[in-house]
Design a protein around this motif. Structure first.
Motif, PDB file in Angstrom:
ATOM      1  N   LEU A   1      20.528  -6.057  -2.849  1.00 52.16           N
ATOM      2  CA  LEU A   1      20.396  -7.345  -2.142  1.00 52.16           C
ATOM      3  C   LEU A   1      21.146  -7.313  -0.814  1.00 52.16           C
ATOM      4  CD1 LEU A   1      20.780  -9.874  -5.100  1.00 52.16           C
ATOM      5  CD2 LEU A   1      18.767  -9.618  -3.666  1.00 52.16           C
ATOM      6  N   ALA A   2      22.336  -6.666  -0.833  1.00 48.57           N
ATOM      7  CA  ALA A   2      23.155  -6.612   0.383  1.00 48.57           C
ATOM      8  C   ALA A   2      22.463  -5.844   1.505  1.00 48.57           C
ATOM      9  CB  ALA A   2      24.501  -5.963   0.066  1.00 48.57           C
TER      10      ALA A   2
ATOM     11  N   LEU B   1      14.962 -11.547   2.901  1.00 47.98           N
ATOM     12  CA  LEU B   1      15.503 -12.564   1.987  1.00 47.98           C
ATOM     13  C   LEU B   1      14.688 -13.856   2.046  1.00 47.98           C
ATOM     14  CD1 LEU B   1      19.266 -12.027   2.834  1.00 47.98           C
ATOM     15  CD2 LEU B   1      18.205 -11.558   0.622  1.00 47.98           C
TER      16      LEU B   1
ATOM     17  N   PHE C   1      17.653 -10.843   6.692  1.00 54.05           N
ATOM     18  CA  PHE C   1      17.217 -12.229   6.507  1.00 54.05           C
ATOM     19  C   PHE C   1      15.700 -12.302   6.402  1.00 54.05           C
ATOM     20  CE2 PHE C   1      21.333 -14.045   8.115  1.00 54.05           C
ATOM     21  CZ  PHE C   1      21.565 -14.820   6.995  1.00 54.05           C
TER      22      PHE C   1
ATOM     23  N   PHE D   1      27.170 -13.224   3.079  1.00 55.73           N
ATOM     24  CA  PHE D   1      27.509 -11.891   3.602  1.00 55.73           C
ATOM     25  C   PHE D   1      26.798 -11.657   4.935  1.00 55.73           C
ATOM     26  CE2 PHE D   1      25.710  -7.482   3.648  1.00 55.73           C
ATOM     27  CZ  PHE D   1      26.822  -6.879   4.230  1.00 55.73           C
ATOM     28  N   ASN D   2      25.484 -12.019   4.979  1.00 54.95           N
ATOM     29  CA  ASN D   2      24.721 -11.800   6.214  1.00 54.95           C
ATOM     30  C   ASN D   2      25.214 -12.666   7.365  1.00 54.95           C
ATOM     31  OD1 ASN D   2      22.467  -9.784   6.089  1.00 54.95           O
ATOM     32  ND2 ASN D   2      22.058 -10.881   4.208  1.00 54.95           N
ATOM     33  N   PHE D   3      25.699 -13.885   7.052  1.00 60.48           N
ATOM     34  CA  PHE D   3      26.207 -14.751   8.132  1.00 60.48           C
ATOM     35  C   PHE D   3      27.332 -14.047   8.907  1.00 60.48           C
ATOM     36  CE2 PHE D   3      24.993 -18.771   5.557  1.00 60.48           C
ATOM     37  CZ  PHE D   3      23.728 -18.768   6.120  1.00 60.48           C
TER      38      PHE D   3
ATOM     39  N   GLN E   1      22.561 -16.086  -6.320  1.00 60.98           N
ATOM     40  CA  GLN E   1      22.641 -14.701  -5.843  1.00 60.98           C
ATOM     41  C   GLN E   1      22.245 -14.633  -4.370  1.00 60.98           C
ATOM     42  OE1 GLN E   1      20.210 -12.117  -8.232  1.00 60.98           O
ATOM     43  NE2 GLN E   1      21.342 -12.493 -10.121  1.00 60.98           N
ATOM     44  N   LEU E   2      21.159 -15.348  -4.052  1.00 63.59           N
ATOM     45  CA  LEU E   2      20.686 -15.340  -2.662  1.00 63.59           C
ATOM     46  C   LEU E   2      21.714 -15.979  -1.724  1.00 63.59           C
ATOM     47  CD1 LEU E   2      16.922 -16.227  -3.163  1.00 63.59           C
ATOM     48  CD2 LEU E   2      17.842 -14.089  -2.279  1.00 63.59           C
TER      49      LEU E   2
ATOM     50  N   VAL F   1      24.283 -13.519  -0.865  1.00 65.09           N
ATOM     51  CA  VAL F   1      23.823 -12.524   0.117  1.00 65.09           C
ATOM     52  C   VAL F   1      23.747 -13.141   1.515  1.00 65.09           C
ATOM     53  CG1 VAL F   1      22.034 -10.827   0.649  1.00 65.09           C
ATOM     54  CG2 VAL F   1      22.459 -11.451  -1.704  1.00 65.09           C
ATOM     55  N   TYR F   2      23.305 -14.403   1.571  1.00 64.97           N
ATOM     56  CA  TYR F   2      23.254 -15.086   2.874  1.00 64.97           C
ATOM     57  C   TYR F   2      24.659 -15.173   3.484  1.00 64.97           C
ATOM     58  CZ  TYR F   2      18.368 -16.744   2.723  1.00 64.97           C
ATOM     59  OH  TYR F   2      16.996 -16.829   2.729  1.00 64.97           O
TER      60      TYR F   2
END
Lengths: 345, 173
Positions: free
Chosen positions: A25-26, A33, A30, B41-43, B34-35, B38-39
């Motif tokens: 997932l990591a 996702l 975006f 982390f992405n931010f 979970q999503l 992950v968001y």
């Protein structure tokens, strides 16, 4: 029976992909996702099984946008001269049914590949001036052209999604279907409409834009590009389509939609010489003349999408042409209906 | 008649297969959460905090979480000693209750005062009620997909920069 165990083990293997690990997932962007269903009961399997049934009926005739009755298309010796616009044999009603089983696999949230296998059944009612064939029915059925395709999706905003699809349609459908027609005693090669495939390698392409929200708008452009010439000496015409659709939710589980589409189809290139008769007017029926195919149509469509469970959908769809300009005389499309089931495995 | 029987059997088999094979996640953390992890982390890849918020380039970026332990553990597995940005700052996950300084704060449900100062913190709140209006980013659901809304004015007030790549995908408040 022995094949069932292989099919079952293949489908159960969908569980191998059921869970994405935190590290997987990591690694997702975006863009990827944004395509993952966040509902708690959503399946995480990459496999989707689908079944679709489509029915189409052609009844009556058009030459350009002028309606013609069956009697106007039927040549009556003694009462009128034979021309290129009247024929000794006239199909009155053509019905086509297509059962399609599809299996799709998500390579990633953005890439999907799929396989579509159609089973086609067609029936045509005729009238003719030939003795013992005043009325007769011809049927064909069997495997159609199998399609493999890939789709790529991406986002251009929080609610804007684009998708591009491209595929290959294989000439698995028969183009050698025969039946008893007034052309000669016994079975003969049947016209283009009664064949089950194109006989050529075809390339379906499409681009779609979707604006999500309470009021959802979808715009699309698609084409089916055919290549080469088949073993019987012809190539069916290319098809081009522009679509627009509006949909909105009427309940938590049901969406209704409606839209318009513009369709343009080419006539047939080349011809199957087995369909001709030895006469100054070689085409015994309009559907044996390759020039009398194709035209333009404007279709109105309405339907509904029911989310039975979070990963099981049913869709109903009805299309009615509101304008047709056909290379005629040509049987006109009366309506088409379709329903489909989609299940995330 | 044979053909009709064959069709019915084929159709029945397809429906049966569709109804039978349902695969679900067996993780203790729901997919939506979970999503969100992950968001978060992405931010951190698309947000630049002012240099004053770090003592040195090697400083960590702390994601402070006001959510159950299972969420923190999942987020911890995702970031797993990862570094982000030009300065390659190390990410860490801490519980908000014990946090001292936070670059990113995720609030699941809190309507009272936070235990830390918020000068350089980007606050992310969950979808649903507007329980903490002072957020910079808010999750929401669109067509079952997780999306986020960004309040750009609040980012500017804190002198925190958001990349255009992130803004392109966000709903701007």
């Amino acid at each position: 029976m022995k094949y069932f165990k292989y099919i079952a083990s293949f489908l159960f293997c969908s569980q191998c992909f059921a869970q994405s690990t935190p590290s997987e997932l990591a690694e997702m962007s975006f863009d990827e996702l944004f395509f993952i269903d966040s509902s708690p009961s959503a399946s995480t399997s990459p496999w989707t099984l689908g079944y679709a049934y489509k029915f189409a009926e052609y009844k009556g005739y058009l030459d350009g946008d002028s309606s013609l009755s069956n009697d106007e298309v039927l040549w009556e010796p003694g009462n009128e001269p034979r021309t290129s616009d009247n024929f000794p044999v006239v199909p009155t009603v053509i019905t086509q049914e297509v059962h399609t089983v599809s299996l799709a696999y998500d390579i990633s949230p953005q890439w999907q590949v799929s396989l579509l296998v159609p089973y086609i059944r067609q029936e045509t009612d005729h009238i003719s001036i030939v003795g013992n064939y005043e009325t007769f029915v011809i049927e064909t059925d069997g495997l159609g052209d199998i399609t493999t395709q890939a789709t790529y999706r991406w986002n251009t905003g929080s609610s804007e999604t684009w998708a591009i699809g491209f595929g290959l349609r294989l000439p698995t459908g028969s183009i050698d279907e025969e039946g008893d027609t007034p052309r000669a005693p016994g079975d003969q090669e049947l016209p283009y409409t009664m064949q089950l495939g194109s006989g050529t390698y075809d390339f379906p392409l499409d681009v779609r834009y979707k604006l999500s929200g309470k009021h959802q708008i979808t715009l699309g452009a698609s084409a089916n590009i055919r290549t080469g010439t088949n073993d019987r000496g012809y190539r069916l015409g290319n098809n081009y389509k522009l679509t627009s659709q509006y949909s909105t939710a009427v309940s938590q589980k049901v969406d209704v939609f409606g839209g318009l589409s513009l369709v343009y189809s080419d006539s047939i290139h080349g011809q199957d010489d087995a369909l001709l008769i030895d006469s100054p007017f070689p085409y015994p029926a309009s559907i044996t003349n390759p020039d009398l195919y194709g035209g333009k149509k404007v279709n109105l469509n309405i339907g509904l999408l029911w989310e039975a469970t979070s990963d099981f959908y049913l869709k109903l769809d009805i299309n009615k042409p509101v304008y047709q300009y056909l290379n005629g005389p040509q049987p006109k499309e009366n309506w088409t209906g379709a329903f489909s089931l989609t299940k995330k495995l | 008649m044979k053909k009709i029987r064959r069709l019915i059997v084929s159709f029945g088999s397809v429906v049966l297969l569709m109804a039978t094979f349902t695969v679900r996640s067996d993780s203790s953390l729901e997919r939506g959460d979970q999503l969100k992890a992950v968001y978060l982390f992405n931010f951190t890849k698309y947000i630049r905090w002012p240099d004053s918020s770090f003592e040195s380039k090697s400083e960590k970026i702390s994601i402070c979480v006001d959510a159950p332990a299972v969420f923190r553990e999942f987020l911890g597995e995702i970031i797993n000693n990862k570094r982000v940005g030009k300065a390659q700052q190390l990410l860490e996950v801490v519980s908000l209750d014990v946090a001292v300084d936070c670059e990113l704060i995720y609030l699941v449900k809190r309507d009272n005062k936070l235990p830390i100062t918020l000068n350089n913190s980007v606050i992310v709140t969950d979808s649903g009620d507007n329980y903490f209006p002072e957020n910079e980013i808010k999750f929401y659901i669109l067509d079952k997909k997780l999306r986020f809304e960004i309040d750009l004015d609040k980012f500017k007030k804190k002198n925190i920069t958001v990349s255009s790549e992130l803004l392109k995908l966000a709903k701007i408040k």
